[in-house]
Design an enzyme around this catalytic site. Structure first.
Site, PDB file in Angstrom:
ATOM      1  N   HIS A  60       0.833  -1.217   0.000  1.00 13.86           N
ATOM      2  CA  HIS A  60       0.000   0.000   0.000  1.00 13.86           C
ATOM      3  C   HIS A  60       0.863   1.262   0.000  1.00 13.86           C
ATOM      4  O   HIS A  60       1.318   1.711   1.049  1.00 13.86           O
ATOM      5  CB  HIS A  60      -0.919  -0.024   1.227  1.00 13.86           C
ATOM      6  CG  HIS A  60      -1.973   1.029   1.231  1.00 13.86           C
ATOM      7  ND1 HIS A  60      -3.160   0.897   1.903  1.00 13.86           N
ATOM      8  CD2 HIS A  60      -2.035   2.254   0.647  1.00 13.86           C
ATOM      9  CE1 HIS A  60      -3.894   1.975   1.741  1.00 13.86           C
ATOM     10  NE2 HIS A  60      -3.227   2.834   0.984  1.00 13.86           N
ATOM     11  N   PHE A  63       2.134   6.743  -5.171  1.00 11.82           N
ATOM     12  CA  PHE A  63       3.203   7.365  -5.947  1.00 11.82           C
ATOM     13  C   PHE A  63       2.676   8.478  -6.860  1.00 11.82           C
ATOM     14  O   PHE A  63       3.168   8.726  -7.830  1.00 11.82           O
ATOM     15  CB  PHE A  63       3.997   6.337  -6.754  1.00 11.82           C
ATOM     16  CG  PHE A  63       4.973   5.517  -5.952  1.00 11.82           C
ATOM     17  CD1 PHE A  63       5.196   5.764  -4.605  1.00 11.82           C
ATOM     18  CD2 PHE A  63       5.675   4.478  -6.545  1.00 11.82           C
ATOM     19  CE1 PHE A  63       6.095   5.001  -3.867  1.00 11.82           C
ATOM     20  CE2 PHE A  63       6.579   3.716  -5.817  1.00 11.82           C
ATOM     21  CZ  PHE A  63       6.790   3.971  -4.485  1.00 11.82           C
ATOM     22  N   ASN A  94      -5.155   6.107  -7.045  1.00 13.56           N
ATOM     23  CA  ASN A  94      -5.765   7.444  -6.938  1.00 13.56           C
ATOM     24  C   ASN A  94      -4.850   8.559  -7.470  1.00 13.56           C
ATOM     25  O   ASN A  94      -4.482   9.478  -6.763  1.00 13.56           O
ATOM     26  CB  ASN A  94      -6.236   7.739  -5.509  1.00 13.56           C
ATOM     27  CG  ASN A  94      -5.115   7.755  -4.483  1.00 13.56           C
ATOM     28  OD1 ASN A  94      -4.054   7.177  -4.692  1.00 13.56           O
ATOM     29  ND2 ASN A  94      -5.354   8.425  -3.362  1.00 13.56           N
ATOM     30  N   ASP A 152      -8.996   2.946  -3.125  1.00 20.73           N
ATOM     31  CA  ASP A 152      -8.347   3.616  -1.986  1.00 20.73           C
ATOM     32  C   ASP A 152      -8.382   5.132  -2.064  1.00 20.73           C
ATOM     33  O   ASP A 152      -8.219   5.742  -3.107  1.00 20.73           O
ATOM     34  CB  ASP A 152      -6.903   3.163  -1.811  1.00 20.73           C
ATOM     35  CG  ASP A 152      -6.341   3.664  -0.485  1.00 20.73           C
ATOM     36  OD1 ASP A 152      -7.042   3.529   0.525  1.00 20.73           O
ATOM     37  OD2 ASP A 152      -5.233   4.223  -0.469  1.00 20.73           O
ATOM     38  N   HIS A 179     -10.580   0.260   1.201  1.00 17.49           N
ATOM     39  CA  HIS A 179     -10.451   1.401   2.119  1.00 17.49           C
ATOM     40  C   HIS A 179     -11.844   1.574   2.706  1.00 17.49           C
ATOM     41  O   HIS A 179     -12.779   1.905   1.976  1.00 17.49           O
ATOM     42  CB  HIS A 179      -9.994   2.628   1.324  1.00 17.49           C
ATOM     43  CG  HIS A 179     -10.173   3.942   2.024  1.00 17.49           C
ATOM     44  ND1 HIS A 179      -9.107   4.773   2.314  1.00 17.49           N
ATOM     45  CD2 HIS A 179     -11.275   4.595   2.457  1.00 17.49           C
ATOM     46  CE1 HIS A 179      -9.559   5.872   2.907  1.00 17.49           C
ATOM     47  NE2 HIS A 179     -10.876   5.795   3.002  1.00 17.49           N
ATOM     48  N   ASP A 305       1.029   2.576   3.776  1.00 15.54           N
ATOM     49  CA  ASP A 305       0.131   3.616   3.261  1.00 15.54           C
ATOM     50  C   ASP A 305       0.922   4.912   3.031  1.00 15.54           C
ATOM     51  O   ASP A 305       0.458   6.008   3.380  1.00 15.54           O
ATOM     52  CB  ASP A 305      -1.067   3.851   4.187  1.00 15.54           C
ATOM     53  CG  ASP A 305      -2.137   4.740   3.544  1.00 15.54           C
ATOM     54  OD1 ASP A 305      -2.048   4.998   2.327  1.00 15.54           O
ATOM     55  OD2 ASP A 305      -3.050   5.177   4.277  1.00 15.54           O
ATOM     56  N   HIS A 309       2.758  14.181   0.631  1.00 18.45           N
ATOM     57  CA  HIS A 309       2.142  15.451   0.225  1.00 18.45           C
ATOM     58  C   HIS A 309       3.203  16.532   0.256  1.00 18.45           C
ATOM     59  O   HIS A 309       4.230  16.390   0.940  1.00 18.45           O
ATOM     60  CB  HIS A 309       0.990  15.822   1.167  1.00 18.45           C
ATOM     61  CG  HIS A 309      -0.188  14.919   1.048  1.00 18.45           C
ATOM     62  ND1 HIS A 309      -0.995  14.888  -0.076  1.00 18.45           N
ATOM     63  CD2 HIS A 309      -0.693  13.994   1.893  1.00 18.45           C
ATOM     64  CE1 HIS A 309      -1.949  13.987   0.102  1.00 18.45           C
ATOM     65  NE2 HIS A 309      -1.790  13.424   1.279  1.00 18.45           N
ATOM     66  N   PHE A 323      -4.985  14.639   4.008  1.00 15.70           N
ATOM     67  CA  PHE A 323      -4.680  13.503   4.875  1.00 15.70           C
ATOM     68  C   PHE A 323      -3.481  12.734   4.315  1.00 15.70           C
ATOM     69  O   PHE A 323      -3.400  12.529   3.102  1.00 15.70           O
ATOM     70  CB  PHE A 323      -5.863  12.535   4.903  1.00 15.70           C
ATOM     71  CG  PHE A 323      -7.095  13.039   5.623  1.00 15.70           C
ATOM     72  CD1 PHE A 323      -7.239  12.807   6.987  1.00 15.70           C
ATOM     73  CD2 PHE A 323      -8.110  13.697   4.942  1.00 15.70           C
ATOM     74  CE1 PHE A 323      -8.392  13.233   7.657  1.00 15.70           C
ATOM     75  CE2 PHE A 323      -9.256  14.121   5.591  1.00 15.70           C
ATOM     76  CZ  PHE A 323      -9.405  13.889   6.968  1.00 15.70           C
TER      77      PHE A 323
HETATM   78  N1  LIG Z   1      -4.088   7.672   3.950  1.00 17.57           N
HETATM   79  C1  LIG Z   1      -4.246   8.951   3.693  1.00 17.57           C
HETATM   80  O1  LIG Z   1      -4.401   9.728   4.640  1.00 17.57           O
HETATM   81  N2  LIG Z   1      -4.236   9.446   2.433  1.00 17.57           N
HETATM   82  C2  LIG Z   1      -4.139   8.683   1.228  1.00 17.57           C
HETATM   83  C3  LIG Z   1      -5.418   8.023   0.840  1.00 17.57           C
HETATM   84  C4  LIG Z   1      -5.761   6.777   1.603  1.00 17.57           C
HETATM   85  O2  LIG Z   1      -4.917   5.897   1.830  1.00 17.57           O
HETATM   86  O3  LIG Z   1      -6.917   6.587   1.967  1.00 17.57           O
HETATM   87  C5  LIG Z   1      -3.668   9.619   0.105  1.00 17.57           C
HETATM   88  O4  LIG Z   1      -3.761   9.245  -1.064  1.00 17.57           O
HETATM   89  O5  LIG Z   1      -3.134  10.693   0.417  1.00 17.57           O
HETATM   90 ZN   LIG Z   2      -7.073   4.496   2.213  1.00 19.38          ZN
HETATM   91 ZN   LIG Z   3      -3.766   4.720   0.856  1.00 20.32          ZN
END
Ligand SMILES: NC(=O)N[C@@H](CC(=O)O)C(=O)O
Ligand SMILES: [Zn+2]
Ligand SMILES: [Zn+2]
Length: 439
Positions: A60, A63, A94, A152, A179, A305, A309, A323
């Site tokens: 997970h 990129f 995503n 996701d 998710h 995960d 950012h 997030f």
């Molecule tokens: N985990 C997160 O807080 N953000 C993820 C999205 C996700 O994993 O749900 C993202 O793509 O930034």
């Molecule tokens: Zn997620």
């Molecule tokens: Zn994710």
């Protein structure tokens, strides 16, 4: 080409090995694992005092390419993976556009092939544009090399579409990575609905936001026979429901992140959006249940995960910032420091949760150091102490709540297909991108 790794503590869940061994690699393949191998080699690595694990597998990551290259590219993500000890990573779909077609899967594969020796195995979107309406072509996506389908970032909110998607995924045999988040119930929440949110006056995200979807998806998996993998489990009731589903014999697996295993809402610094993540950091009760679930096998694996950012985005404050936590380059140190060194899990369990079982979930022939397997190997010095400094990250995402944390556990070498892709010798770090072919 021969590589000899000497005197390491070889940790291989596939053969239940945790012992001092040498490993001989020949032409990218593990040729011999034994005590005191005395053979000439082109490269000799002294792994004394280090743990030698099968290359870590992260099911997970994000990129961001195409569409959000200011956050991360396939190249910078692959470099972060190498630096974090990961030889195989699965990027989520995503992006913009989303990875929802054979062409987009091909694009990710080709781009990865161009820039890195790390294995990048894409996950495809469950619906076109991740819009939750029109189901993508799972059969062709699977054939093209997508290792799972996922929405996701969100759930497929419409239960009719979600059921149909699982039915089709079951037919094809492709795993569904869920998710679990009821977005209406999550509303405008930015952190766990608990003491911290109350204290700070922020909208909260209740456990039921996750639990309701975990329940729905488990029931739909039972109904359709889909192979369901629950992403980033964060609540105690999720763990209970997954345990019950497993007991019933459903084909379900689950993952937990290093941050949910080690942090709670109490750790949140309100001025620091590096603690803002979805699902949110929960309570001690939840965290303890996640650890218990990890230990008893209810939770199968650890996944980062990795959600990079840009600094300017995370600087917008807790309410406005996106997030996500940049996780690839801290995972090993966090798990080593807070779980292995504290005897919560053993080194064998760490290798199992971060390599062997992730590989099994997506059905790839990796996650072990058995003779004849591709030489994906991670060498970790468990006793090397340092302070996490996000400025040193190879990832474009410097967004970590672990900045400044004192840890022990440092990657010394990451080896993918017998090739050193990262080394850290006497404090000198080298990340090796793929050789650019000459025209
Ligand atoms: N985990 C997160 O807080 N953000 C993820 C999205 C996700 O994993 O749900 C993202 O793509 O930034
Ligand atoms: Zn997620
Ligand atoms: Zn994710």
């Amino acid at each position: 080409m021969r590589m000899l790794i000497k005197n390491g503590r070889v940790i291989d869940p596939a053969s239940n090995t945790d012992d001092i061994r040498d490993i001989l690699v020949e032409d990218g393949v593990i040729a011999e694992v034994a005590k005191d191998i005395d053979k000439a080699a082109d490269t000799v690595i002294d792994a004394k005092g280090c743990m030698v694990m099968p290359g870590l597998v992260d099911l997970h990551v994000h990129f961001r390419e195409p569409g959000f290259e200011h956050k991360e590219t396939i190249r910078t993500g692959a470099r972060a993976a190498a630096r974090g000890g990961f030889t195989t990573v699965c990027p989520m779909p995503n992006t913009k556009p989303a990875i929802d077609s054979v062409e987009m899967v091909e694009y990710i594969k080709n781009k990865s092939e161009e820039v890195t020796d790390i294995n990048i195995l894409p996950i495809a979107a469950m619906t076109a544009g991740q819009d939750g309406e029109y189901i993508t072509d799972y059969e062709r996506l699977y054939e093209e090399g997508a290792v799972a389908v996922s929405e996701d970032g969100k759930s497929v909110m419409n239960a009719r579409v979600a059921r149909q998607a699982m039915r089709l995924a079951a037919e094809v045999g492709i795993p569904v990575f869920a998710h679990c988040e009821d977005k209406d119930l999550a509303a405008r929440g930015v952190m766990n609905a608990g003491n911290k949110a109350r204290e700070l006056g922020f909208y909260g995200i209740m456990n039921s936001v996750e639990d309701i979807m975990v329940a729905r998806d488990l029931l739909l998996a039972k109904n359709t026979g889909a192979k369901l993998h629950i992403c980033h489990v964060s609540t105690e009731d999720s763990v209970r429901m997954i345990a019950a589903a497993k007991k019933e014999g459903l084909d379900v697996t689950a993952e937990v992140t290093p941050h949910h295993l080690t942090l709670t809402e109490d750790d949140i610094n309100e001025d620091d959006a590096n603690y803002k993540v979805n699902p949110p950091l929960r309570t001690n009760k939840d965290k303890d249940m996640l650890i218990k679930g990890l230990k008893d096998g209810t939770i199968d694996i650890i996944a980062t995960d990795h959600a990079p950012h840009h600094l300017t985005e995370k600087d917008r404050g807790f309410v406005e910032a996106p997030f996500g936590i940049s996780g690839l380059e801290t995972a090993v140190a966090i798990i080593m420091t807070d779980l292995v060194k504290k005897n919560v899990i053993t080194p064998l369990e760490m290798a199992d949760k971060m390599s062997y079982t992730p590989a099994k979930i997506i059905g790839i022939d990796k996650g072990t150091l058995l003779v004849g397997k591709t030489a994906d190997i991670t060498i970790i010095d468990p006793d090397a102490e340092y302070v996490i400094d996000s400025k040193t990250f190879a990832s474009r995402g410097k967004n970590t709540p672990f900045n400044g944390k004192k840890v022990s556990g440092e990657i010394k070498y990451t080896i993918a297909g017998g090739k050193i892709v990262y080394s850290n010798i006497n404090g000198t770090e080298v990340i090796i991108d793929k050789d650019v072919p000459k025209l």
